[in-house]
Design an enzyme around this catalytic site. Structure first.
Site, PDB file in Angstrom:
ATOM      1  N   TYR A 130       0.817  -1.219   0.000  1.00  0.00           N
ATOM      2  CA  TYR A 130       0.000   0.000   0.000  1.00  0.00           C
ATOM      3  C   TYR A 130       0.851   1.270   0.000  1.00  0.00           C
ATOM      4  O   TYR A 130       0.339   2.360  -0.243  1.00  0.00           O
ATOM      5  CB  TYR A 130      -0.923   0.024   1.222  1.00  0.00           C
ATOM      6  N   LYS A 181       3.737 -14.949   4.360  1.00  0.00           N
ATOM      7  CA  LYS A 181       4.040 -15.913   3.296  1.00  0.00           C
ATOM      8  C   LYS A 181       5.562 -16.020   3.264  1.00  0.00           C
ATOM      9  O   LYS A 181       6.209 -15.676   2.273  1.00  0.00           O
ATOM     10  CB  LYS A 181       3.446 -15.380   1.975  1.00  0.00           C
ATOM     11  N   ASP A 214      -2.115 -18.375   2.889  1.00  0.00           N
ATOM     12  CA  ASP A 214      -3.029 -19.225   2.116  1.00  0.00           C
ATOM     13  C   ASP A 214      -3.677 -20.278   3.028  1.00  0.00           C
ATOM     14  O   ASP A 214      -4.886 -20.506   2.972  1.00  0.00           O
ATOM     15  CB  ASP A 214      -2.338 -19.858   0.891  1.00  0.00           C
ATOM     16  N   ASP A 238      -5.885  -6.898   4.555  1.00  0.00           N
ATOM     17  CA  ASP A 238      -7.056  -6.459   3.793  1.00  0.00           C
ATOM     18  C   ASP A 238      -7.860  -7.674   3.352  1.00  0.00           C
ATOM     19  O   ASP A 238      -9.079  -7.739   3.536  1.00  0.00           O
ATOM     20  CB  ASP A 238      -6.598  -5.651   2.574  1.00  0.00           C
ATOM     21  N   ASP A 242     -11.779  -9.493   4.940  1.00  0.00           N
ATOM     22  CA  ASP A 242     -13.042  -9.699   4.215  1.00  0.00           C
ATOM     23  C   ASP A 242     -13.527 -11.132   4.444  1.00  0.00           C
ATOM     24  O   ASP A 242     -14.714 -11.375   4.678  1.00  0.00           O
ATOM     25  CB  ASP A 242     -12.873  -9.438   2.713  1.00  0.00           C
TER      26      ASP A 242
HETATM   27  C1  IPM Z   1     -10.439  -1.574   3.519  1.00  0.00           C
HETATM   28  C2  IPM Z   1     -10.695  -1.161   2.098  1.00  0.00           C
HETATM   29  C3  IPM Z   1      -9.591  -0.214   1.646  1.00  0.00           C
HETATM   30  C4  IPM Z   1      -8.286  -0.981   1.715  1.00  0.00           C
HETATM   31  C5  IPM Z   1      -9.785   0.407   0.255  1.00  0.00           C
HETATM   32  C6  IPM Z   1     -11.120   1.098   0.122  1.00  0.00           C
HETATM   33  C7  IPM Z   1      -8.654   1.344  -0.075  1.00  0.00           C
HETATM   34  O1  IPM Z   1     -10.793  -2.264   1.267  1.00  0.00           O
HETATM   35  O2  IPM Z   1     -10.410  -0.700   4.394  1.00  0.00           O
HETATM   36  O3  IPM Z   1     -10.290  -2.770   3.782  1.00  0.00           O
HETATM   37  O4  IPM Z   1      -7.903  -1.665   0.755  1.00  0.00           O
HETATM   38  O5  IPM Z   1      -7.637  -0.875   2.733  1.00  0.00           O
HETATM   39 MN    MN Z   2     -10.695  -4.170   2.326  1.00  0.00          MN
END
Ligand code: IPM
Ligand code: MN
Length: 339
Positions: A130, A181, A214, A238, A242
């Site tokens: 990032y 990793k 993984d 990130d 999710d």
């Molecule tokens: C998160 C989001 C952000 C990230 C995006 C919107 C830049 O996906 O906060 O997880 O990748 O960090």
């Molecule tokens: Mn995200």
């Protein structure tokens, strides 16, 4: 009870709707907020070309905390070039305010694939892929090259790992897992592993282990109960958060705190989910993640009791098997009433 000076960036899509419910619930907890709202996001950019002007950044820097809804243009929209808002607004805030820890707690909800899970991911929030390292060579030729390196500093890794150890030492299970990793990313992974191993003796009560990222995806689906505190780099964090959100009950419940643990400026609190333009304005957005994020803000501001009451109210609401057709505002009201 104190009053806190809070900057609110509703942002795009469902962002303003869910943030309004978060503010409503905080105020029902008895904590007073003195709010300044900021018009930032896709609409402002399309209207004026501004992403995050210096004057807004300076104004944001002096608040006690910042609440953010969601940032991002509709998927497939070509009016806003990819990354304009993500890099120019959200990442710029994370970097400029030195929000080096992204804390994402996962507590399962009934009916979720992992209803009993209870773990926290500590995602490094200012480095890795990032950071913005890289670029093009020979762009728009058949020999074009694009690189995007991962930046890992000893300072950045250590402060994040220390935060994770501190957190683990405050939890009953006192267990920390480094996720990386290291078998392929032998430079970055080595720095992370050595740093964790070197600081571990400072936290004798915390046991620590290591999982490849993984394999972590399998474990998160098949046995998330094995995790207590995970520490990982920016991109892995990130992605796995999710997945963690999905197994713990859906991204509608996943909260996050972008923390400046040194408190040299405000920290920023936002749901993990995005702008969900497809349901914006329909009242279908679940404000639970934004409300849980506001509880993380209360905790950071030293209002531990109000934070616990808000978190418990969200949990009790979810456990009450609410009518699935409740609107965003009705969910906010129902949670506020429990306070
Ligand atoms: C998160 C989001 C952000 C990230 C995006 C919107 C830049 O996906 O906060 O997880 O990748 O960090
Ligand atoms: Mn995200």
């Amino acid at each position: 009870m104190s009053t806190y000076d809070v900057g609110v960036i509703g942002g795009d899509g469902i962002g303003p709707e869910v943030t309004a419910e978060a503010v409503k619930v905080v105020e029902a907890s008895g904590v007073t907020l003195d709010i300044t709202t900021y018009d930032l996001g896709a609409d402002r950019y399309l209207r004026t070309g501004d992403v995050l002007p210096e004057s807004d950044l300076e104004a944001l820097q002096v608040h006690d905390a910042i609440l953010l809804g969601a940032i991002g243009p509709p998927v497939g929209s070509n009016e806003v070039p990819p990354g304009t808002l993500e890099r120019g607004l959200l990442l710029r805030l994370r970097f400029a305010l030195d929000l080096y820890v992204n804390l994402r707690p996962f507590t399962g909800v009934p009916g979720a694939p992992a209803p009993d899970c209870d773990f926290v991911v500590i995602r490094e929030n200012t480095e890795g892929t990032y950071a913005g390292e890289g670029g093009f060579l020979r762009k728009d030729t058949p020999f074009e090259v694009a690189t995007q390196g991962s930046v890992n500093t000893r300072h950045g890794v250590e402060r994040c790992a220390r935060f994770a150890f501190e957190l683990a030492s405050s939890r009953p299970r006192q267990q920390l897992t480094l996720v990386h990793k290291t078998n392929v990313l032998t430079f970055a992974g080595d720095l992370w592993q050595r740093t964790v191993d070197e600081i571990a003796p400072d936290y004798p009560g915390v046991s620590h282990d290591y999982n490849h990222v993984d394999a972590t995806c399998i474990y998160l689906v098949e046995h998330p109960g094995r995790y207590d505190v995970i520490v990982t780099d920016n991109l892995f964090g990130d992605i796995i958060t999710d997945l963690a959100g999905a197994v713990a009950g859906g991204i509608g419940y996943a909260a996050s705190a972008n923390l400046n643990p040194a408190r040299t400026g405000p920290s920023l609190f936002e749901p993990v989910h995005g702008a969900a333009h497809d349901i914006a304005g329909t009242g279908k957005a679940n404000p639970a993640a934004a409300i849980r994020s506001a509880a993380l803000m209360l905790d950071h501001l030293g209002e531990a009791d109000a934070a616990r009451r808000v978190t418990d109210a969200v949990q009790a609401f979810i456990r009450s098997t609410p009518d699935p057709s409740l609107s965003t505002a009705a969910i906010g009201d129902a949670i506020a009433e429990r306070l």
